[in-house]
Design a protein around this motif. Sequence first.
Motif, PDB file in Angstrom:
ATOM      1  N   CYS A   6       0.978  -1.215  -0.044  1.00 29.23           N
ATOM      2  CA  CYS A   6       0.131  -0.204   0.126  1.00 29.23           C
ATOM      3  C   CYS A   6       0.965   1.225   0.068  1.00 29.23           C
ATOM      4  O   CYS A   6       2.191   1.175   0.420  1.00 29.23           O
ATOM      5  CB  CYS A   6      -0.989   0.077   1.105  1.00 29.23           C
ATOM      6  SG  CYS A   6      -0.040   0.136   2.865  1.00 29.23           S
ATOM      7  N   LEU A   7       0.390   2.366  -0.333  1.00 28.98           N
ATOM      8  CA  LEU A   7       1.025   3.544  -0.304  1.00 28.98           C
ATOM      9  C   LEU A   7      -0.178   4.730   0.197  1.00 28.98           C
ATOM     10  O   LEU A   7      -0.965   4.666  -0.006  1.00 28.98           O
ATOM     11  CB  LEU A   7       1.492   4.021  -1.466  1.00 28.98           C
ATOM     12  CG  LEU A   7       0.824   4.037  -2.950  1.00 28.98           C
ATOM     13  CD1 LEU A   7       0.031   5.397  -2.748  1.00 28.98           C
ATOM     14  CD2 LEU A   7       1.838   3.941  -3.960  1.00 28.98           C
ATOM     15  N   LEU A  38      10.337   4.717   1.344  1.00 30.14           N
ATOM     16  CA  LEU A  38      10.238   5.490   0.063  1.00 30.14           C
ATOM     17  C   LEU A  38       9.357   6.964   0.266  1.00 30.14           C
ATOM     18  O   LEU A  38       7.905   6.545   0.375  1.00 30.14           O
ATOM     19  CB  LEU A  38       9.967   4.711  -1.003  1.00 30.14           C
ATOM     20  CG  LEU A  38      11.162   3.690  -1.524  1.00 30.14           C
ATOM     21  CD1 LEU A  38      10.652   2.871  -2.621  1.00 30.14           C
ATOM     22  CD2 LEU A  38      12.470   4.338  -1.650  1.00 30.14           C
ATOM     23  N   VAL A  39       9.589   8.169   0.271  1.00 35.85           N
ATOM     24  CA  VAL A  39       8.986   9.131   0.227  1.00 35.85           C
ATOM     25  C   VAL A  39       9.127  10.059  -0.777  1.00 35.85           C
ATOM     26  O   VAL A  39      10.191  10.622  -1.233  1.00 35.85           O
ATOM     27  CB  VAL A  39       8.991   9.991   1.452  1.00 35.85           C
ATOM     28  CG1 VAL A  39       8.167  11.453   1.492  1.00 35.85           C
ATOM     29  CG2 VAL A  39       8.898   9.043   2.788  1.00 35.85           C
ATOM     30  N   VAL A  40       7.986  10.199  -1.659  1.00 38.69           N
ATOM     31  CA  VAL A  40       7.949  11.101  -2.704  1.00 38.69           C
ATOM     32  C   VAL A  40       7.428  12.516  -2.471  1.00 38.69           C
ATOM     33  O   VAL A  40       6.478  12.498  -2.116  1.00 38.69           O
ATOM     34  CB  VAL A  40       7.031  10.650  -4.087  1.00 38.69           C
ATOM     35  CG1 VAL A  40       7.376  11.539  -5.335  1.00 38.69           C
ATOM     36  CG2 VAL A  40       7.655   9.275  -4.259  1.00 38.69           C
ATOM     37  N   ALA A  41       8.247  13.482  -2.524  1.00 35.08           N
ATOM     38  CA  ALA A  41       8.082  14.754  -1.958  1.00 35.08           C
ATOM     39  C   ALA A  41       8.832  16.082  -2.688  1.00 35.08           C
ATOM     40  O   ALA A  41       9.767  15.492  -3.299  1.00 35.08           O
ATOM     41  CB  ALA A  41       8.244  14.725  -0.413  1.00 35.08           C
ATOM     42  N   PRO A  42       8.189  17.133  -2.233  1.00 35.95           N
ATOM     43  CA  PRO A  42       9.195  18.239  -2.833  1.00 35.95           C
ATOM     44  C   PRO A  42      10.502  18.210  -1.890  1.00 35.95           C
ATOM     45  O   PRO A  42      10.666  17.811  -0.837  1.00 35.95           O
ATOM     46  CB  PRO A  42       8.623  19.439  -2.446  1.00 35.95           C
ATOM     47  CG  PRO A  42       6.949  19.053  -2.364  1.00 35.95           C
ATOM     48  CD  PRO A  42       6.844  17.423  -1.836  1.00 35.95           C
ATOM     49  N   LEU A  73       3.484  -0.654   4.011  1.00 30.13           N
ATOM     50  CA  LEU A  73       3.542   0.426   3.465  1.00 30.13           C
ATOM     51  C   LEU A  73       4.783   0.612   2.697  1.00 30.13           C
ATOM     52  O   LEU A  73       5.982   0.489   3.191  1.00 30.13           O
ATOM     53  CB  LEU A  73       3.384   1.509   4.651  1.00 30.13           C
ATOM     54  CG  LEU A  73       3.339   2.929   4.199  1.00 30.13           C
ATOM     55  CD1 LEU A  73       2.296   3.101   3.367  1.00 30.13           C
ATOM     56  CD2 LEU A  73       3.575   4.071   5.298  1.00 30.13           C
ATOM     57  N   ALA A  74       4.624   0.999   1.433  1.00 32.76           N
ATOM     58  CA  ALA A  74       5.772   0.784   0.532  1.00 32.76           C
ATOM     59  C   ALA A  74       6.300   2.300   0.136  1.00 32.76           C
ATOM     60  O   ALA A  74       7.645   2.516   0.020  1.00 32.76           O
ATOM     61  CB  ALA A  74       5.523   0.056  -0.848  1.00 32.76           C
ATOM     62  N   ALA A  75       5.286   3.268   0.137  1.00 35.50           N
ATOM     63  CA  ALA A  75       5.770   4.669  -0.122  1.00 35.50           C
ATOM     64  C   ALA A  75       4.788   5.486   0.442  1.00 35.50           C
ATOM     65  O   ALA A  75       3.584   5.246   0.661  1.00 35.50           O
ATOM     66  CB  ALA A  75       5.822   4.820  -1.627  1.00 35.50           C
ATOM     67  N   ASN A  77      13.386   3.155  -9.354  1.00 34.40           N
ATOM     68  CA  ASN A  77      12.994   1.726  -9.895  1.00 34.40           C
ATOM     69  C   ASN A  77      12.478   1.132  -8.898  1.00 34.40           C
ATOM     70  O   ASN A  77      11.633  -0.130  -8.984  1.00 34.40           O
ATOM     71  CB  ASN A  77      14.219   1.332 -10.497  1.00 34.40           C
ATOM     72  CG  ASN A  77      14.713   1.839 -11.903  1.00 34.40           C
ATOM     73  OD1 ASN A  77      13.639   2.406 -12.651  1.00 34.40           O
ATOM     74  ND2 ASN A  77      16.105   2.008 -12.323  1.00 34.40           N
ATOM     75  N   LEU A  78      13.013   1.049  -7.658  1.00 32.86           N
ATOM     76  CA  LEU A  78      12.402   0.380  -6.451  1.00 32.86           C
ATOM     77  C   LEU A  78      11.091   0.746  -6.259  1.00 32.86           C
ATOM     78  O   LEU A  78      10.274  -0.087  -5.928  1.00 32.86           O
ATOM     79  CB  LEU A  78      13.360   0.661  -5.403  1.00 32.86           C
ATOM     80  CG  LEU A  78      13.298  -0.063  -3.821  1.00 32.86           C
ATOM     81  CD1 LEU A  78      13.279  -1.500  -4.140  1.00 32.86           C
ATOM     82  CD2 LEU A  78      13.738   0.501  -2.719  1.00 32.86           C
ATOM     83  N   LEU A  79      10.713   1.806  -6.358  1.00 35.00           N
ATOM     84  CA  LEU A  79       9.346   2.334  -6.015  1.00 35.00           C
ATOM     85  C   LEU A  79       8.419   1.677  -7.127  1.00 35.00           C
ATOM     86  O   LEU A  79       7.190   1.226  -6.721  1.00 35.00           O
ATOM     87  CB  LEU A  79       9.144   3.747  -6.365  1.00 35.00           C
ATOM     88  CG  LEU A  79       7.764   4.459  -6.003  1.00 35.00           C
ATOM     89  CD1 LEU A  79       7.252   4.351  -4.857  1.00 35.00           C
ATOM     90  CD2 LEU A  79       7.759   5.841  -6.770  1.00 35.00           C
ATOM     91  N   LEU A  80       8.642   1.609  -8.004  1.00 28.62           N
ATOM     92  CA  LEU A  80       7.951   1.128  -9.204  1.00 28.62           C
ATOM     93  C   LEU A  80       7.827  -0.393  -9.220  1.00 28.62           C
ATOM     94  O   LEU A  80       6.778  -0.957  -9.296  1.00 28.62           O
ATOM     95  CB  LEU A  80       8.221   1.281 -10.916  1.00 28.62           C
ATOM     96  CG  LEU A  80       8.512   3.130 -11.104  1.00 28.62           C
ATOM     97  CD1 LEU A  80       8.995   3.079 -12.610  1.00 28.62           C
ATOM     98  CD2 LEU A  80       6.961   3.581 -11.236  1.00 28.62           C
ATOM     99  N   GLU A  81       8.984  -0.979  -8.821  1.00 32.51           N
ATOM    100  CA  GLU A  81       8.922  -2.488  -8.704  1.00 32.51           C
ATOM    101  C   GLU A  81       8.152  -3.002  -7.544  1.00 32.51           C
ATOM    102  O   GLU A  81       7.293  -3.879  -7.576  1.00 32.51           O
ATOM    103  CB  GLU A  81      10.419  -3.051  -8.655  1.00 32.51           C
ATOM    104  CG  GLU A  81      10.651  -4.496  -8.467  1.00 32.51           C
ATOM    105  CD  GLU A  81      12.103  -4.881  -8.400  1.00 32.51           C
ATOM    106  OE1 GLU A  81      12.281  -5.976  -7.887  1.00 32.51           O
ATOM    107  OE2 GLU A  81      12.863  -4.044  -8.411  1.00 32.51           O
ATOM    108  N   THR A  82       8.295  -2.126  -6.517  1.00 34.17           N
ATOM    109  CA  THR A  82       7.539  -2.691  -5.144  1.00 34.17           C
ATOM    110  C   THR A  82       6.387  -2.494  -5.171  1.00 34.17           C
ATOM    111  O   THR A  82       5.425  -3.242  -4.604  1.00 34.17           O
ATOM    112  CB  THR A  82       8.277  -1.758  -4.034  1.00 34.17           C
ATOM    113  OG1 THR A  82       9.695  -1.869  -3.935  1.00 34.17           O
ATOM    114  CG2 THR A  82       7.399  -2.103  -2.505  1.00 34.17           C
ATOM    115  N   CYS A  83       5.815  -1.475  -5.769  1.00 36.36           N
ATOM    116  CA  CYS A  83       4.291  -1.007  -5.824  1.00 36.36           C
ATOM    117  C   CYS A  83       3.772  -1.767  -7.214  1.00 36.36           C
ATOM    118  O   CYS A  83       2.433  -1.649  -7.392  1.00 36.36           O
ATOM    119  CB  CYS A  83       4.059   0.428  -6.152  1.00 36.36           C
ATOM    120  SG  CYS A  83       4.542   1.467  -4.444  1.00 36.36           S
ATOM    121  N   GLY A  84       4.363  -2.344  -8.119  1.00 33.99           N
ATOM    122  CA  GLY A  84       4.134  -3.183  -9.067  1.00 33.99           C
ATOM    123  C   GLY A  84       3.279  -1.900 -10.164  1.00 33.99           C
ATOM    124  O   GLY A  84       2.097  -2.243 -10.731  1.00 33.99           O
TER     125      GLY A  84
END
Length: 813
Positions: free
Chosen positions: A501-502, A567-571, A529-531, A616-623
């Motif tokens: 989940c994210l 993994l945190v996608v943020a400003p 929780l992945a991201a 790449n880790l984000l995309l792979e982990t979350c499918g």
Amino acid sequence: MWALRSLLGLRCAAARTMSQGPARRPRPPKDPLRHLRTREKRGPSWGPGGPNTVYLQVVAAGGRDAGAALYVFSEFNRYLFNCGEGVQRLMQEHKLKVSRLDNIFLTRMHWSNVGGLCGMILTLKETGVPKCVLSGPPQLEKYLEAIKIFSGPLKGIDLAVRPHSAPEYKDETMTVFQIPIHCEQTSGQQPPAQSPERLSPQPPPHAEPADGEQHPDGVGRKVRGRDTSLVVAFVCKLHVKKGNFLVLKAKELGLPVGTAAIAPIIAAVKDGRSVTYEGREILPEEICTPPDPGITFIVVECPDKGFIQPLCENTAFRSYQEKADAPVALVVHMAPEHVLLDSGYQQWMERFGPNTEHLVLNENCESVHNLRSHKIQTQLGLIHPGIFPPLAGPRPQVEGSAAQGVPTVRGQCLLKYQLRPRREWQRDAVLTCDPEEFIAEALELPNFQESVEEYRKMAQDGPEETSSQYPEVVFLGTGSAIPMKIRNVSSTLVNISPDTCLLLDCGEGTFGQLCRHYGDGVDRVLGSLAAVFVSHLHADHHTGLLNILLQRERALASLGRPCHPLLVVAPTQLRTWLQQYHNQCQPLLHHVSVIPAKCLQKGAEVSSPEVERLINLLLETCGLEEFQTCLVRHCKHAFGCALVHMSGWKVVYSGDTMPCEALVQMGKDATLLIHEATLEDGLEEEAVEKTHSTTSQAIGVGMRMSAAFIMLTHFSQRYAKIPLFSPDFNEKVGIAFDHMKVSLGDLPTVPRLTAPLKALFAGDLEEMEGRRERRELRQVRAALLAGEDVEPPQKRAPAEQPPSPKSKKARAQ
């Protein structure tokens, strides 16, 4: 008919006036708060006569979802001890006035104690409180500097820090002494075992120090300005309250009651002095009640066993444990169960004597805190229990385990201990959650049962819901700006699969919402929780992140799994805040890997191999096939995002924004658009001022991107239970509620719930319609005053896209 036509014409004219300039009357400047005016009238020369009424009240009982916080009331002052996430929301729900706070005491620099402090300060500032004093650990000054990274300069409120080394504090109610307690360690020793309840994580042995950080040998755990080995206890001594003058007794003795001559007599006997009147000596006890002694209460946190010995050996407490002339009425223990069971700690408690009460606040104190959330979720569950599942209730209270012979009470939300006028526990305000009462109340509403039955009949006759379970979206916070009793601030959980989940945004109290939604299953959710995506750096969108990081470490430990960084996608500006908090307050950088949101924009060049690896880790982990971001029209560095899964679905999240063409292009053919709809139709100008969207504007964005379904969220807190429905609502639009859970297969069902929802909240909708009509009348008057011609009513045109925030200055010129 002519009158109706004229009114409609005037409404059109008013709408044009609103688009050309502000129709709302400017707000008058804030007056000083009433209690401040009263204090000014009393003047600085108050005497320590002591208040008549003083009580302590539990705000948060120490549970994992709410932390531990205490509110102290007197008719002169209000105080708060600790301010973790969700405390402001609880105070608002239970009518504990935030505007009266002028002192906040903090026992330790840990997110469980200060997680709600930023939001509380911003609310105090908006309320008009001129000054607030924070007392406790020395890192408080650095904390205030750190939060300015996202809160701004905090102008309009004087924030002072009273460090633990400062002299005692005295006001109209009491004198407060700060007692520092250091957890000392000798060189080479391991830190004391951390309480699972009060986790203060340390970097793993293999972690590299951040930015040249050194881990010193020797006593304590001080790193730069950070000191995790310090807690501060507070000894609070009420002023002696002078006795009451007995008017009838004085009359019987022939004293000149009702004349100017009685004033010095009253002053003398209240000070305990005898007086002579007409040759006769009159003792104070003859015409005055005895003074109320200056009793004491103590607030102490002992987060783990490493603090027990320093606490027990601290000489500052011994005087209160051994002297009868300084009675301690109550000791508040913020301590986990294994500390309370320690024989040394129990002996320390016993030394206060049998007349001292003890209040325990920890995770074993199960209590309902957010009663309104339970109520509304129970009532919504009558409409569709799958989309509105019941919340997790508190577990049974654990019996006391403290020292024998020590009167111990476990905390409950709103439990009171009264110090004056008489010492006693008061449980009349303690919350009880009775679902049957909530259900009965809903069933008595006009047309509610009929609308639910009609919906169910339509559901049976209509096409069957598809069985597509994932993605599953759980709305944890659907309100804007500040957390309120029914809607918490922004956060949405997207369950991509059973074990991944994210989070889309992570406002204050997100972890508490997860606890209430999942109960004992919250560790499983945190473990999956992945991201986290943080759209921008306004406090209502990211201040829950730190607690998620800390609680995730605990969850993974309980699941027996290693704790890899989240993994945190943020400003990129978020990293500055995390770095500052890590350096000065509490170690946490080893918990997080930040992916700059700008690196996920279409066509962005990623020059850093490490960032590319994380993507790449984000995309792979979350499918995911794609995780794309775009800049949106809100504040600087505000982003929306689009998630494209390998199975074909696409979820788009707007963050906060006005209608945004970049979002429309990024979200083309979305399966689900989650878009903010802060304001109702008719408030387009206010939406531009605040860089938000109205409901019809949000729906328009979804239509332009050809989204299969649109869920509206991030409602202004003026729409506490339900927003006003727009004429543009259709079978592809739904309204989000806190704790609402929908899968893709549920989406066609959501619009069918409109009639039962309108019946459940009919009173609220009627009140909001009344407010809208009054606003329109004000606009009509503004149009008349502006000399607008009355035109026949015209069909409302689609809302135009507001100008960009960047053009505000140009428009003003």
